[in-house]
Design a protein around this motif. Structure first.
Motif, PDB file in Angstrom:
ATOM      1  N   GLU A  19      -4.451   3.584   6.893  1.00  0.00           N
ATOM      2  CA  GLU A  19      -3.438   2.550   6.696  1.00  0.00           C
ATOM      3  C   GLU A  19      -3.008   2.486   5.226  1.00  0.00           C
ATOM      4  OE1 GLU A  19      -4.838  -1.055   8.604  1.00  0.00           O
ATOM      5  OE2 GLU A  19      -5.058  -0.039  10.539  1.00  0.00           O
ATOM      6  N   TYR A  20      -3.956   2.690   4.335  1.00  0.00           N
ATOM      7  CA  TYR A  20      -3.642   2.685   2.899  1.00  0.00           C
ATOM      8  C   TYR A  20      -2.652   3.795   2.559  1.00  0.00           C
ATOM      9  CZ  TYR A  20      -4.345   3.218  -2.155  1.00  0.00           C
ATOM     10  OH  TYR A  20      -4.151   3.317  -3.504  1.00  0.00           O
ATOM     11  N   LYS A  47       0.837   3.190   3.889  1.00  0.00           N
ATOM     12  CA  LYS A  47       1.559   2.194   3.084  1.00  0.00           C
ATOM     13  C   LYS A  47       1.996   2.772   1.744  1.00  0.00           C
ATOM     14  CE  LYS A  47      -1.252  -1.362   4.993  1.00  0.00           C
ATOM     15  NZ  LYS A  47      -2.354  -2.281   4.673  1.00  0.00           N
ATOM     16  N   MET A  48       1.135   3.565   1.125  1.00  0.00           N
ATOM     17  CA  MET A  48       1.506   4.175  -0.156  1.00  0.00           C
ATOM     18  C   MET A  48       2.701   5.110   0.025  1.00  0.00           C
ATOM     19  SD  MET A  48      -0.348   2.856  -2.499  1.00  0.00           S
ATOM     20  CE  MET A  48      -0.257   3.926  -3.945  1.00  0.00           C
ATOM     21  N   GLY A  71       5.098   4.506   2.103  1.00  0.00           N
ATOM     22  CA  GLY A  71       6.313   3.754   2.409  1.00  0.00           C
ATOM     23  C   GLY A  71       6.248   2.825   3.604  1.00  0.00           C
ATOM     24  N   ALA A  72       5.211   2.938   4.436  1.00  0.00           N
ATOM     25  CA  ALA A  72       5.109   2.049   5.598  1.00  0.00           C
ATOM     26  C   ALA A  72       4.938   0.607   5.132  1.00  0.00           C
ATOM     27  CB  ALA A  72       3.925   2.451   6.475  1.00  0.00           C
ATOM     28  N   GLU A  73       5.537  -0.332   5.862  1.00  0.00           N
ATOM     29  CA  GLU A  73       5.289  -1.740   5.521  1.00  0.00           C
ATOM     30  C   GLU A  73       3.884  -2.153   5.962  1.00  0.00           C
ATOM     31  OE1 GLU A  73       9.007  -2.269   7.076  1.00  0.00           O
ATOM     32  OE2 GLU A  73       9.460  -1.428   5.111  1.00  0.00           O
ATOM     33  N   LYS A  74       3.470  -1.638   7.105  1.00  0.00           N
ATOM     34  CA  LYS A  74       2.112  -1.890   7.594  1.00  0.00           C
ATOM     35  C   LYS A  74       1.814  -0.959   8.755  1.00  0.00           C
ATOM     36  CE  LYS A  74       3.947  -5.976   9.904  1.00  0.00           C
ATOM     37  NZ  LYS A  74       3.733  -7.381  10.217  1.00  0.00           N
ATOM     38  N   ASP A 128      -3.333  -2.250  15.246  1.00  0.00           N
ATOM     39  CA  ASP A 128      -4.665  -1.985  14.706  1.00  0.00           C
ATOM     40  C   ASP A 128      -5.041  -0.538  14.998  1.00  0.00           C
ATOM     41  OD1 ASP A 128      -4.646  -4.603  13.999  1.00  0.00           O
ATOM     42  OD2 ASP A 128      -6.129  -5.259  15.478  1.00  0.00           O
TER      43      ASP A 128
END
Lengths: 347, 347
Positions: free
Chosen positions: B164-165, B168-169, B171-174, B178
């Protein structure tokens, strides 16, 4: 289970045949299991059962403190409910599901469980407080990570990504909500979820985040300045800090949420920023990030031992920036105990 | 806006006074803005307006393609709606909100917008497909990260945190949902969200994840073995891979979702594992991770150009483990185009 017995007592008192609970937080609260793709907790006058799709059966059986039965098709749930006429449900139930219950199960009357569930969930047990305390410890780690990561040239989203990564590595299941890293003019947006904006020198940076841990949440906000604060930044920081501290000191059994909101609001108003404190002082927190009581001018709940609330005054000046300072606290007989513990004197 | 005109046409045809839209995905779909703490899109025969709480006004005004008005109290929304008798809403609207609309706005009749919204949203525009393609590129990065991170002794949650990190790095918002990292016996749980379990040598590891990017989602699953696969692991992997490839090749305009589900299901059944494929083949995907069409035995939607679906057969053997292989695909006139592109031959 005492919680289920409370629901049963409520049904009896009000002549309702059955309670049907379907939201994840309440499924967890009453059974210990919250199946990912749904579950149906049915409580009637004699027994209770958690109905789950086949796919969720093994896991639910392991977690649930009450009997679990599986179904292949949702029609089996409708069939099961045919024996009842009046059903008490959560207000969050969807219109389309309630329509199906009317048409397929012949449910004639819907009552609401919200008040009784609110009364139960609003007072946390010692065990619940321990879990929230752990979630708050993770939020402290998150906010400390944010303070370290914020620097000139970095994007807000990179800071948020690091915060959430570290909280998860330390044990959080996920972020309690989308992490807010709002810098410069964006700090004046109370809900400035981390964006692609680069942080620049002199920016106020509002960092609002929380951890989701064992079904419970935490919530903390700190505000810093990149570099040295100017006079006005310092001024509004001091005012918000004074309001926050005073509200935390005043939060104890017997005071109403409206009175508590007023204590912080009056301080901010005296300094001339009343119209810049554009949200309520706080909110209850537990299985949901926002629950009861609302800590606002529109709520007069009397604080009681075992309630967990946030206290988060703020001042937001469009284009200039904003400051918010927030802690999660539990109400004890001696007053509010801060569960988030990061230092508040940051500017 | 053509989307709003479609709703208006629907109202006219059915003699309905007004449409009221409140869910985040639909607010975004029809206005370009999805206020965090809520918004109310009102479309009547002549005009449309997005009503938002004061707190959200500045941001909504910036994002929305239609006029925005702010309110201080929700009562103003009820007041605004008093002029209408029949209202068309989303089936997801809560019972408690519909009750308030009856009591405070005097709404007499509720109709549902779900069918018309489904018809609109199910066919993606080129612009939507481009965003989903970007979200899928992030999911590919996520799954590649997972493949690199999975190793003996590591906890499933650590792998998920890293995935997930990195998304996001990039460009994903989240995360779209899960992240599932399910190893060993847990790989037999189709929804084995990453846990504290340590990954061990010989484990099958199901990695199911997606990115949320500019309001759109992606979804991919890959399965690997830590170390060398044994015969049975290899056997079920090959079967799932054959079923997945055949289904991707068969997905084209004209075939129904039920037929597509059967193509994969029949292959798995022929090998004797039909009862171990315990979920449907896939689902539509877009502003929501699960939307229309369902790709299952219970849905007979005819596939059309512009639909985006997942294709994800699996075999789950309790205690032994499971395999699932999933891609997000878009239906073009020439057949399905895979938007997630990570290699499928991994065991």
């Amino acid at each position: 289970m005492i919680r289920i017995e409370k629901i049963r007592g409520y049904l009896k008192e009000n002549g309702i045949d059955v309670a049907l609970i379907t939201s994840a937080p309440n499924l967890f609260y009453f059974t210990g299991s919250a199946p990912l793709i749904g579950g149906y907790l049915v409580i009637d006058s004699d027994e209770e059962v958690l109905l789950v799709p086949e796919l969720e059966y093994e896991q639910a059986k392991e977690e649930s403190k009450i009997p679990v039965e599986k179904f292949k098709k949702i029609d089996e749930v409708y069939e099961y409910l045919k024996r009842f006429n009046t059903v008490a449900v959560e207000g969050s139930m969807s219109l389309s599901f309630s329509k199906a219950l009317k048409e397929k199960s012949g449910i004639k009357e819907f009552k609401f469980l919200d008040e009784i569930i609110k009364e139960l969930r609003m007072i946390k047990t010692e065990e619940e407080i321990r879990v929230i305390e752990d979630a708050c410890r993770l939020a402290d780690i998150g906010v400390m990570t944010a303070i370290e990561e914020v620097s000139e040239g970095k994007r807000e989203k990179e800071v948020a990504a690091k915060v959430e990564y570290i909280m998860k590595m330390e044990g959080a299941e996920k972020a309690a909500f989308d992490t807010i890293i709002a810098s410069g003019y964006r700090s004046a947006l109370p809900h400035g979820t981390a964006s692609d904006k680069r942080i620049t020198k002199g920016d106020l940076v509002v960092m609002d985040l929380g951890a989701f841990y064992r079904h419970y949440n935490s919530d903390i906000t700190r505000t810093i300045v990149v570099g040295s604060p100017n006079g006005k930044q310092k001024e509004i920081y001091e005012i918000v800090l004074e309001a926050q501290k005073k509200a935390v000191e005043s939060a104890k059994p017997g005071i109403t949420t409206k009175e508590l909101d007023s204590i912080a609001r009056d301080i901010i108003s005296e300094y001339g920023y009343g119209d810049k404190f554009i949200h309520s002082l706080g909110h209850g927190l537990g299985l949901q990030v926002h629950e009861w009581p609302r800590v606002s001018q529109h709520d007069e709940t009397v604080l009681k031992e075992g309630m967990v609330i946030t206290i988060e005054p703020g001042i937001y000046i469009p284009k200039f920036g904003g400051v918010r300072i927030e802690d999660t606290v539990v109400i004890t007989k001696n007053g509010a105990k801060r569960l988030t513990k990061t230092e508040r004197e940051l500017i």
